[in-house]
Motif scaffolding. Structure first.
Motif, PDB file in Angstrom:
ATOM      1  N   GLU A 196      -2.810 -16.587   2.843  1.00  0.00           N
ATOM      2  CA  GLU A 196      -3.563 -16.252   3.861  1.00  0.00           C
ATOM      3  C   GLU A 196      -3.737 -15.024   3.696  1.00  0.00           C
ATOM      4  N   LEU A 197      -2.704 -13.774   3.825  1.00  0.00           N
ATOM      5  CA  LEU A 197      -2.863 -12.604   4.276  1.00  0.00           C
ATOM      6  C   LEU A 197      -2.986 -11.833   3.393  1.00  0.00           C
ATOM      7  N   LEU A 198      -2.802 -12.100   2.041  1.00  0.00           N
ATOM      8  CA  LEU A 198      -2.902 -11.556   1.205  1.00  0.00           C
ATOM      9  C   LEU A 198      -4.836 -11.358   0.901  1.00  0.00           C
ATOM     10  N   ALA A 199      -5.866 -12.336   1.020  1.00  0.00           N
ATOM     11  CA  ALA A 199      -7.150 -12.280   1.249  1.00  0.00           C
ATOM     12  C   ALA A 199      -7.458 -11.550   2.553  1.00  0.00           C
ATOM     13  N   ALA A 200      -6.411 -11.870   3.686  1.00  0.00           N
ATOM     14  CA  ALA A 200      -7.500 -11.273   4.475  1.00  0.00           C
ATOM     15  C   ALA A 200      -7.352  -9.797   4.246  1.00  0.00           C
ATOM     16  N   LEU A 201      -6.479  -8.808   4.008  1.00  0.00           N
ATOM     17  CA  LEU A 201      -6.107  -7.805   3.615  1.00  0.00           C
ATOM     18  C   LEU A 201      -6.293  -6.897   2.865  1.00  0.00           C
ATOM     19  N   SER A 202      -7.334  -8.074   2.172  1.00  0.00           N
ATOM     20  CA  SER A 202      -8.345  -7.457   0.634  1.00  0.00           C
ATOM     21  C   SER A 202      -9.739  -7.336   1.377  1.00  0.00           C
ATOM     22  N   GLU A 203      -9.554  -7.909   2.021  1.00  0.00           N
ATOM     23  CA  GLU A 203     -11.115  -8.396   1.671  1.00  0.00           C
ATOM     24  C   GLU A 203     -11.513  -7.164   3.363  1.00  0.00           C
ATOM     25  N   SER A 204     -10.490  -7.000   4.249  1.00  0.00           N
ATOM     26  CA  SER A 204     -10.430  -5.560   4.905  1.00  0.00           C
ATOM     27  C   SER A 204     -10.361  -4.082   3.976  1.00  0.00           C
ATOM     28  N   GLY A 205     -10.323  -4.473   3.007  1.00  0.00           N
ATOM     29  CA  GLY A 205      -9.886  -3.055   2.458  1.00  0.00           C
ATOM     30  C   GLY A 205      -9.055  -2.334   1.955  1.00  0.00           C
ATOM     31  N   GLN A 206      -7.918  -2.811   3.303  1.00  0.00           N
ATOM     32  CA  GLN A 206      -6.121  -2.315   2.950  1.00  0.00           C
ATOM     33  C   GLN A 206      -6.398  -1.347   1.170  1.00  0.00           C
ATOM     34  N   LYS A 207      -5.505  -0.550   1.139  1.00  0.00           N
ATOM     35  CA  LYS A 207      -5.764  -0.406  -0.291  1.00  0.00           C
ATOM     36  C   LYS A 207      -4.069   0.257   0.264  1.00  0.00           C
ATOM     37  N   PHE A 208      -3.161  -1.193  -0.697  1.00  0.00           N
ATOM     38  CA  PHE A 208      -2.159  -0.857  -0.415  1.00  0.00           C
ATOM     39  C   PHE A 208      -1.197  -2.165  -2.056  1.00  0.00           C
ATOM     40  N   PRO A 209      -0.120  -1.946  -2.199  1.00  0.00           N
ATOM     41  CA  PRO A 209       0.234  -2.247  -3.416  1.00  0.00           C
ATOM     42  C   PRO A 209       0.635  -3.917  -3.326  1.00  0.00           C
ATOM     43  N   ALA A 210      -0.010  -5.310  -4.015  1.00  0.00           N
ATOM     44  CA  ALA A 210       0.246  -6.345  -3.302  1.00  0.00           C
ATOM     45  C   ALA A 210       1.234  -6.811  -3.245  1.00  0.00           C
ATOM     46  N   GLU A 211       2.310  -6.776  -4.391  1.00  0.00           N
ATOM     47  CA  GLU A 211       3.574  -6.918  -4.418  1.00  0.00           C
ATOM     48  C   GLU A 211       4.414  -7.189  -3.299  1.00  0.00           C
ATOM     49  N   LYS A 212       4.031  -5.929  -2.465  1.00  0.00           N
ATOM     50  CA  LYS A 212       5.296  -5.483  -0.626  1.00  0.00           C
ATOM     51  C   LYS A 212       5.014  -6.769  -0.268  1.00  0.00           C
ATOM     52  N   LEU A 213       3.808  -7.326  -0.630  1.00  0.00           N
ATOM     53  CA  LEU A 213       3.724  -8.231   0.484  1.00  0.00           C
ATOM     54  C   LEU A 213       4.568  -9.752  -0.082  1.00  0.00           C
ATOM     55  N   ASP A 214       5.876  -9.403  -0.185  1.00  0.00           N
ATOM     56  CA  ASP A 214       6.420 -10.721  -1.154  1.00  0.00           C
ATOM     57  C   ASP A 214       6.992 -11.830   0.564  1.00  0.00           C
ATOM     58  N   LEU A 215       7.481 -12.822  -0.114  1.00  0.00           N
ATOM     59  CA  LEU A 215       7.925 -14.079   1.276  1.00  0.00           C
ATOM     60  C   LEU A 215       9.040 -13.554   2.418  1.00  0.00           C
ATOM     61  N   GLY A 216      10.216 -12.275   2.120  1.00  0.00           N
ATOM     62  CA  GLY A 216      10.456 -11.808   2.565  1.00  0.00           C
ATOM     63  C   GLY A 216       9.759 -10.883   4.020  1.00  0.00           C
ATOM     64  N   VAL A 217       8.807  -9.620   3.483  1.00  0.00           N
ATOM     65  CA  VAL A 217       7.485  -9.146   4.607  1.00  0.00           C
ATOM     66  C   VAL A 217       7.343 -10.180   5.160  1.00  0.00           C
ATOM     67  N   THR A 218       6.278 -11.822   4.476  1.00  0.00           N
ATOM     68  CA  THR A 218       6.311 -12.291   5.623  1.00  0.00           C
ATOM     69  C   THR A 218       6.616 -12.847   6.696  1.00  0.00           C
ATOM     70  N   TYR A 219       7.703 -13.417   6.098  1.00  0.00           N
ATOM     71  CA  TYR A 219       8.859 -13.477   7.303  1.00  0.00           C
ATOM     72  C   TYR A 219       9.810 -12.685   7.726  1.00  0.00           C
ATOM     73  N   LEU A 220       9.844 -11.582   8.102  1.00  0.00           N
ATOM     74  CA  LEU A 220       9.669 -10.430   8.764  1.00  0.00           C
ATOM     75  C   LEU A 220       8.711 -10.329   9.946  1.00  0.00           C
ATOM     76  N   MET A 221       7.532 -10.477   9.231  1.00  0.00           N
ATOM     77  CA  MET A 221       6.561 -10.171  10.423  1.00  0.00           C
ATOM     78  C   MET A 221       5.717 -11.459  11.292  1.00  0.00           C
TER      79      MET A 221
END
Length: 241
Positions: free
Chosen positions: A170-195
């Motif tokens: 869901e986060l990847l979809a929302a970030l993509s729709e918002s036009g955010q430019k970032f490497p998708a591979e950075k949003l791994d489970l560790g980042v998700t858990y940290l958020m």
């Protein structure tokens, strides 16, 4: 607020009128004062006239919640617009702005963030709402420009991983729709858990302060809040030791 009106044709009310009166009742008298009957009385109409705009009181309260959410997002957006283009500085400003708004708009905060939810669907949908978009944009800037220190996948409880994978999608979809430019591979489970952990600590601290539920009296809760933010920053690698 009620004004006497001449007898005759019922006054014409608008959606804006209804939300204005409902908002005033909430802020001035509390959530129990917000009823369709009370709103209608203030507007000089009958309660059934309000059903032209809203199916129920819950429908109206949801619209108010979105209005307050947009107000908060507007304040935060204006604040970070004055800051340097630094993801960490803007993220911490958003956290402080969230606390400040909550403390000065306690009843609005209660409706937006502390009312009973509607399960996972509502929680995920809030990322598409104004405050959620501001928060996600800040997260996107951090992911794009910082090497975030995240928990190892090994430390994530196995029972949480399915939920985190769904949240990650869901986060990847929302970030993509918002036009955010970032490497998708950075949003791994560790980042998700940290958020999730960061939001839990931020929201928990602010909620305890808003409702006066700290376990000990604090002369200056802001000091504890800033210490919590600094700890989060060091844990995520945004601040030095």
């Amino acid at each position: 607020m009620q004004q006497s009106r001449p007898r005759g044709r019922a006054p014409v009310v608008t959606d804006t009128d209804i939300r204005r009166v409902a908002s005033a009742l909430l802020v001035e008298r509390g959530p129990d004062a917000v009823t369709l009957r009370a709103i209608a009385r203030e507007l000089g109409v009958t309660a059934p006239a309000l059903y032209r705009y809203y199916d129920s009181l819950e429908d109206l309260l949801e619209r108010l919640r979105l209005d307050f959410c947009a107000d908060l997002a507007g304040e935060l957006t204006a604040e970070i617009a004055t800051l340097p283009d630094d993801g960490a500085a803007q993220f911490f400003a958003i956290c402080r702005g969230f606390r400040r708004w909550a403390l000065t708009h306690t009843r609005e905060f209660t409706l937006v963030f502390a009312s009973p939810g509607a399960g996972q669907a509502r929680a995920l949908r809030r990322f598409d709402e104004p405050f959620g978009r501001v928060f996600l944009a800040a997260a996107g800037r951090l992911l794009a420009n910082y090497d975030i220190v995240t928990p190892s996948t090994d430390v994530i409880p196995p029972e949480l991983r399915e939920d985190l994978v769904h949240f990650q999608t869901e986060l990847l979809a929302a970030l993509s729709e918002s036009g955010q430019k970032f490497p998708a591979e950075k949003l791994d489970l560790g980042v998700t858990y940290l958020m999730i952990q960061i939001w839990a600590r931020l929201y928990g601290h602010v909620t305890l302060e808003v409702f006066g539920n700290y376990p000990i009296p604090l002369d200056n809760p802001e000091i504890l809040f800033d210490a919590m933010l600094a700890d989060l920053g060091r844990t995520a690698g945004l601040l030095g030791e």
